[in-house]
Write a protein that holds these residues in place. Sequence first.
Motif, PDB file in Angstrom:
ATOM      1  N   GLY A  85      -0.255  41.779 -74.351  1.00  0.00           N
ATOM      2  CA  GLY A  85      -1.210  41.712 -73.245  1.00  0.00           C
ATOM      3  C   GLY A  85      -1.196  40.381 -72.516  1.00  0.00           C
ATOM      4  N   SER A  86      -0.318  39.479 -72.927  1.00  0.00           N
ATOM      5  CA  SER A  86      -0.280  38.151 -72.306  1.00  0.00           C
ATOM      6  C   SER A  86       0.208  38.237 -70.872  1.00  0.00           C
ATOM      7  CB  SER A  86       0.636  37.217 -73.094  1.00  0.00           C
ATOM      8  OG  SER A  86       0.164  37.025 -74.415  1.00  0.00           O
ATOM      9  N   MET A  87      -0.319  37.337 -70.034  1.00  0.00           N
ATOM     10  CA  MET A  87       0.061  37.305 -68.622  1.00  0.00           C
ATOM     11  C   MET A  87       0.522  35.904 -68.255  1.00  0.00           C
ATOM     12  SD  MET A  87      -3.231  39.382 -67.201  1.00  0.00           S
ATOM     13  CE  MET A  87      -4.182  38.977 -68.669  1.00  0.00           C
ATOM     14  N   LEU A  88       1.618  35.841 -67.520  1.00  0.00           N
ATOM     15  CA  LEU A  88       2.104  34.580 -66.966  1.00  0.00           C
ATOM     16  C   LEU A  88       2.211  34.731 -65.460  1.00  0.00           C
ATOM     17  CD1 LEU A  88       3.590  31.787 -66.931  1.00  0.00           C
ATOM     18  CD2 LEU A  88       5.717  33.044 -67.371  1.00  0.00           C
ATOM     19  N   THR A  89       1.687  33.761 -64.726  1.00  0.00           N
ATOM     20  CA  THR A  89       1.975  33.682 -63.293  1.00  0.00           C
ATOM     21  C   THR A  89       2.750  32.395 -63.092  1.00  0.00           C
ATOM     22  OG1 THR A  89      -0.078  34.839 -62.742  1.00  0.00           O
ATOM     23  CG2 THR A  89       1.067  33.737 -60.952  1.00  0.00           C
ATOM     24  N   PHE A  90       4.024  32.519 -62.736  1.00  0.00           N
ATOM     25  CA  PHE A  90       4.921  31.377 -62.633  1.00  0.00           C
ATOM     26  C   PHE A  90       5.294  31.177 -61.175  1.00  0.00           C
ATOM     27  CE2 PHE A  90       7.679  28.375 -64.763  1.00  0.00           C
ATOM     28  CZ  PHE A  90       8.641  28.120 -63.800  1.00  0.00           C
ATOM     29  N   GLY A 134       3.625  31.826 -58.653  1.00  0.00           N
ATOM     30  CA  GLY A 134       3.191  32.990 -57.896  1.00  0.00           C
ATOM     31  C   GLY A 134       3.747  34.320 -58.380  1.00  0.00           C
ATOM     32  N   GLN A 135       4.756  34.286 -59.258  1.00  0.00           N
ATOM     33  CA  GLN A 135       5.332  35.531 -59.767  1.00  0.00           C
ATOM     34  C   GLN A 135       4.572  35.970 -61.024  1.00  0.00           C
ATOM     35  OE1 GLN A 135       9.442  35.211 -60.972  1.00  0.00           O
ATOM     36  NE2 GLN A 135       9.556  37.338 -61.658  1.00  0.00           N
ATOM     37  N   LYS A 136       4.117  37.227 -61.052  1.00  0.00           N
ATOM     38  CA  LYS A 136       3.306  37.731 -62.162  1.00  0.00           C
ATOM     39  C   LYS A 136       4.166  38.481 -63.169  1.00  0.00           C
ATOM     40  CE  LYS A 136      -0.775  38.306 -59.241  1.00  0.00           C
ATOM     41  NZ  LYS A 136      -1.980  39.104 -58.950  1.00  0.00           N
ATOM     42  N   ILE A 137       4.023  38.095 -64.420  1.00  0.00           N
ATOM     43  CA  ILE A 137       4.819  38.676 -65.500  1.00  0.00           C
ATOM     44  C   ILE A 137       3.885  39.008 -66.654  1.00  0.00           C
ATOM     45  CG2 ILE A 137       6.701  38.203 -67.125  1.00  0.00           C
ATOM     46  CD1 ILE A 137       7.158  35.853 -64.709  1.00  0.00           C
ATOM     47  N   GLN A 138       4.114  40.153 -67.308  1.00  0.00           N
ATOM     48  CA  GLN A 138       3.237  40.547 -68.412  1.00  0.00           C
ATOM     49  C   GLN A 138       4.016  40.870 -69.680  1.00  0.00           C
ATOM     50  OE1 GLN A 138      -0.156  42.755 -67.497  1.00  0.00           O
ATOM     51  NE2 GLN A 138      -0.635  43.150 -69.646  1.00  0.00           N
ATOM     52  N   GLN A 175       7.764  39.746 -74.240  1.00  0.00           N
ATOM     53  CA  GLN A 175       9.199  39.917 -74.023  1.00  0.00           C
ATOM     54  C   GLN A 175       9.603  39.491 -72.603  1.00  0.00           C
ATOM     55  OE1 GLN A 175      10.175  43.795 -75.435  1.00  0.00           O
ATOM     56  NE2 GLN A 175      12.374  43.420 -75.551  1.00  0.00           N
ATOM     57  N   SER A 176       8.867  40.007 -71.615  1.00  0.00           N
ATOM     58  CA  SER A 176       9.184  39.683 -70.223  1.00  0.00           C
ATOM     59  C   SER A 176       8.930  38.217 -69.917  1.00  0.00           C
ATOM     60  CB  SER A 176       8.364  40.551 -69.276  1.00  0.00           C
ATOM     61  OG  SER A 176       8.614  41.916 -69.505  1.00  0.00           O
ATOM     62  N   ILE A 177       7.889  37.665 -70.528  1.00  0.00           N
ATOM     63  CA  ILE A 177       7.566  36.264 -70.288  1.00  0.00           C
ATOM     64  C   ILE A 177       8.685  35.369 -70.817  1.00  0.00           C
ATOM     65  CG2 ILE A 177       6.011  34.398 -71.005  1.00  0.00           C
ATOM     66  CD1 ILE A 177       3.704  36.478 -70.763  1.00  0.00           C
ATOM     67  N   VAL A 178       9.121  35.629 -72.028  1.00  0.00           N
ATOM     68  CA  VAL A 178      10.189  34.802 -72.589  1.00  0.00           C
ATOM     69  C   VAL A 178      11.489  35.008 -71.820  1.00  0.00           C
ATOM     70  CG1 VAL A 178      11.563  34.310 -74.628  1.00  0.00           C
ATOM     71  CG2 VAL A 178       9.115  34.648 -74.843  1.00  0.00           C
ATOM     72  N   ALA A 179      11.739  36.242 -71.367  1.00  0.00           N
ATOM     73  CA  ALA A 179      12.936  36.473 -70.550  1.00  0.00           C
ATOM     74  C   ALA A 179      12.883  35.628 -69.283  1.00  0.00           C
ATOM     75  CB  ALA A 179      13.045  37.959 -70.200  1.00  0.00           C
ATOM     76  N   LYS A 180      11.704  35.547 -68.666  1.00  0.00           N
ATOM     77  CA  LYS A 180      11.567  34.731 -67.459  1.00  0.00           C
ATOM     78  C   LYS A 180      11.811  33.262 -67.769  1.00  0.00           C
ATOM     79  CE  LYS A 180      10.330  33.126 -63.435  1.00  0.00           C
ATOM     80  NZ  LYS A 180      11.173  33.304 -62.245  1.00  0.00           N
ATOM     81  N   LEU A 181      11.180  32.756 -68.830  1.00  0.00           N
ATOM     82  CA  LEU A 181      11.283  31.329 -69.119  1.00  0.00           C
ATOM     83  C   LEU A 181      12.698  30.931 -69.533  1.00  0.00           C
ATOM     84  CD1 LEU A 181       7.862  30.775 -70.944  1.00  0.00           C
ATOM     85  CD2 LEU A 181       8.449  30.299 -68.564  1.00  0.00           C
ATOM     86  N   THR A 182      13.371  31.788 -70.285  1.00  0.00           N
ATOM     87  CA  THR A 182      14.730  31.440 -70.703  1.00  0.00           C
ATOM     88  C   THR A 182      15.723  31.601 -69.559  1.00  0.00           C
ATOM     89  OG1 THR A 182      15.031  33.670 -71.594  1.00  0.00           O
ATOM     90  CG2 THR A 182      14.401  31.956 -73.152  1.00  0.00           C
ATOM     91  N   SER A 183      15.347  32.309 -68.511  1.00  0.00           N
ATOM     92  CA  SER A 183      16.267  32.495 -67.386  1.00  0.00           C
ATOM     93  C   SER A 183      16.062  31.451 -66.295  1.00  0.00           C
ATOM     94  CB  SER A 183      16.071  33.889 -66.780  1.00  0.00           C
ATOM     95  OG  SER A 183      14.860  33.937 -66.061  1.00  0.00           O
ATOM     96  N   LEU A 185      -3.133  34.122 -74.005  1.00  0.00           N
ATOM     97  CA  LEU A 185      -3.460  35.356 -73.284  1.00  0.00           C
ATOM     98  C   LEU A 185      -3.128  35.183 -71.800  1.00  0.00           C
ATOM     99  CD1 LEU A 185      -4.704  38.164 -73.004  1.00  0.00           C
ATOM    100  CD2 LEU A 185      -6.944  37.069 -72.867  1.00  0.00           C
ATOM    101  N   ASN A 186      -3.505  34.029 -71.230  1.00  0.00           N
ATOM    102  CA  ASN A 186      -3.268  33.761 -69.815  1.00  0.00           C
ATOM    103  C   ASN A 186      -2.514  32.442 -69.651  1.00  0.00           C
ATOM    104  OD1 ASN A 186      -6.381  34.859 -70.028  1.00  0.00           O
ATOM    105  ND2 ASN A 186      -5.266  35.850 -68.363  1.00  0.00           N
ATOM    106  N   ASP A 187      -1.573  32.441 -68.730  1.00  0.00           N
ATOM    107  CA  ASP A 187      -0.750  31.249 -68.486  1.00  0.00           C
ATOM    108  C   ASP A 187      -0.450  31.218 -66.990  1.00  0.00           C
ATOM    109  OD1 ASP A 187       2.487  30.184 -69.970  1.00  0.00           O
ATOM    110  OD2 ASP A 187       1.366  29.383 -68.264  1.00  0.00           O
ATOM    111  N   ILE A 188      -0.845  30.155 -66.317  1.00  0.00           N
ATOM    112  CA  ILE A 188      -0.540  30.018 -64.894  1.00  0.00           C
ATOM    113  C   ILE A 188       0.113  28.666 -64.679  1.00  0.00           C
ATOM    114  CG2 ILE A 188      -1.448  30.035 -62.525  1.00  0.00           C
ATOM    115  CD1 ILE A 188      -3.808  31.667 -63.467  1.00  0.00           C
ATOM    116  N   PHE A 189       1.282  28.665 -64.030  1.00  0.00           N
ATOM    117  CA  PHE A 189       2.074  27.449 -63.807  1.00  0.00           C
ATOM    118  C   PHE A 189       2.314  27.245 -62.323  1.00  0.00           C
ATOM    119  CE2 PHE A 189       5.266  24.260 -64.818  1.00  0.00           C
ATOM    120  CZ  PHE A 189       6.138  24.323 -63.731  1.00  0.00           C
ATOM    121  N   ARG A 190       2.099  26.011 -61.845  1.00  0.00           N
ATOM    122  CA  ARG A 190       2.411  25.671 -60.450  1.00  0.00           C
ATOM    123  C   ARG A 190       3.024  24.279 -60.397  1.00  0.00           C
ATOM    124  NH1 ARG A 190       2.823  29.050 -55.986  1.00  0.00           N
ATOM    125  NH2 ARG A 190       1.203  30.662 -56.103  1.00  0.00           N
TER     126      ARG A 190
END
Lengths: 122, 122
Positions: free
Chosen positions: B32-37, B39-43, B46-54, B113-118
């Motif tokens: 249920g974790s959410m990342l907004t990186f 402005g891009q929203k990822i939930q 698995q998807s969050i780590v895929a985003k960060l490692t990419s 649970l929530n992570d927002i990066f700018r």
Amino acid sequence: MDPDAVAKAFVDHYYSTFDANRAGLGNLYQEGSMLTFEGQKIQGSQSIVAKLASLPFQQCKHNITTVDCQPSGAGGVLVFVSGTLQLAGEQHALKFSQMFHLMPTPQGSFYVLNDIFRLNYA
Amino acid sequence: MDPDAVAKAFVEHYYTTFDSNRAGLANLYQDGSMLTFEGQKIQGAQSIVAKLTSLPFQQCQHSITTVDCQPSGAGGMLVFVSGTLQLTGEQHALKFSQMFHLMPTQQGSFYVLNDIFRLNYA
């Protein structure tokens, strides 16, 4: 509840009120609300408004660059804002970041439970 | 639970892991974790780590300038971080702000649970 709509409406209202009449922010906070302003921790609507109203400038203007939001669980909304702050009479605008945790009120509105403000120095 | 101690420990662990092995961040997130990186929203972890490692750099180094925290209600904790991010080979460090909403796990730890990066552009 659409978090994006809530966040946008809140941000518009919060900064318009801040820039026009800081004392008017009182009804956005409650007894349990917390503000951390440049590292200083303040609790409760009364103390928070006292702090904001006592900031050492007469007038300021916020310009919002980014607004991000996510549901926080338990019906709350997290709002993450970045932008600039122009103080009347100052040559350069200050950059800031701020986060709010909004919680629903029984009347169907939102109040600020958590508020953290930081200037972003160059 | 001392919020300041939890926040400090989390921030050190998070950015150390990020800077040495981004894939190792997976166990800090859940479905249920959410990342907004930026402005891009990822939930979801698995998807969050895929985003960060990419993210398009091999190596980076976070330097943390400020950490603020407040309890968010329901046992959670809000952590608001600002600092700089040096990418290997780049001449200038980037400035960033990030907020986390940490929730307790049954094992007595915390997850994001929530992570927002700018990034904070000049």
